[in-house]
Design a protein around this motif. Sequence first.
Motif: not given
Length: 448
Positions: A43, A90, A92, A108-110, A114-115, A117-118, A214
Amino acid sequence: MRPFDPLCTTYSHNIRVLRLARNPGRLGTMPPALAHVSSRDFSAVIVCVGAGSRHEPRGQNGVAHLLEHAAFLGAGQRDYRAIRTAIDELGGDVSAETGEEVILYWGSANEPRDFPECLDLVADLVLAPVFDPDSLRREVGTVIQEISGAGDDVFQTVVEGAKSLLWPEGPLGLPVGGSPRVLRRLGADACRGYWRASHDPSRMLVLVVGTAAESKQARKRFGAEVLEAPRVPLPPQWERRGEGPYPPRSRFAAKPLAGNFARLAFGLPGISWSDPRLPALDLLNGVLGRDETSHLWERIRGEGLAYNTESYVDCFSDTGWIGVLTDAPVDRAGEVVGIVCEEVASLPERLTIDELERARASHIARIRNDELAAPLEWAKYQALHGYFLGRVPTVDGVVRELERVTFEDARQVAAELLQPERLVLCAGGPRRALRACETAFDKAGGVG
């Protein structure tokens, strides 16, 4: 910033190609464009904004780079510490980079959780920088340290020198990072003014790599439309425009530097992102100096004349350039200059079917092999491709374009673009090496 070969990094996901309809009449009134690349394993959100150094107001070289830094000092409801804390949490990659024609923001989100917030953090960086005068005044010193460090990288120094030879009277010939003298005059008002002028929604492309949910979140956060169009603004009015770099007053520049080696940056006028000759030029680049079996690699690196030798292609919206970077021992710098000039001049006639096929196979293998290795870098390339051309490429699509290049196509493109009388050279190193470089370049017909 070193030239970037984005076709070397890719990844395997189910990529949905979006064809973007150009409607120049609406440019300036459109919301941001949104593209979605479907992925369940990775993501990211990448935002291209038409705010690079080429679009800076005259006399404010470096304001785009400073703006990029300013966004991380405070954006939305976050101050500097809150931004850095969010990036750490994050886990990422959240950052930005300034080029000649774009500022690229990404995150990027791990983990899928978390997406949101990213996305929110990247959106704040793009849409709501604060520009606190005191914080920005301190950051100017940091930026000056950064570009001064880049000045210690003599490869970057000579790359900027070669660009200034190709574009001596336009913003493309100015350093992307700016100069200390100009940066010290810039502050919050300059950054805010440039942000308002350059971060218009019509100049933005948002690429989401991830799920449909997303993508929907990003569309809502940016107020974007999925119906897209290329987002490239016109060059500034003060720039003399044309199909390529301006005829240079001089084709050689010397930068005295201490050390035991010379660093050399050669440049030729190139082509734009939209030029149909680009796939053929990319294969020629492999033959000339990118691949380890290339002409320059074998004659320079293979003979022990240099550790670093490479060629590259750098494209802009309406022009571009072809570069060669190499170093050389002081006492053999002139010899290396002669080799590069000879290879540029002779490649259109010396090109063989076997080496073109070898370059094609190498490049396709690199793309395929990197599919899983660098998803973020490939996503950046997809975003830039969408920004400049209005379509998001697939790995298979890039491969098909390379496979369509014929030997006759490559020979013709080589003859059109590898013209030694248009070659420029910026050399950095001890003075005796510079004299040898200039003599060798003159002998090859290069000093104007």
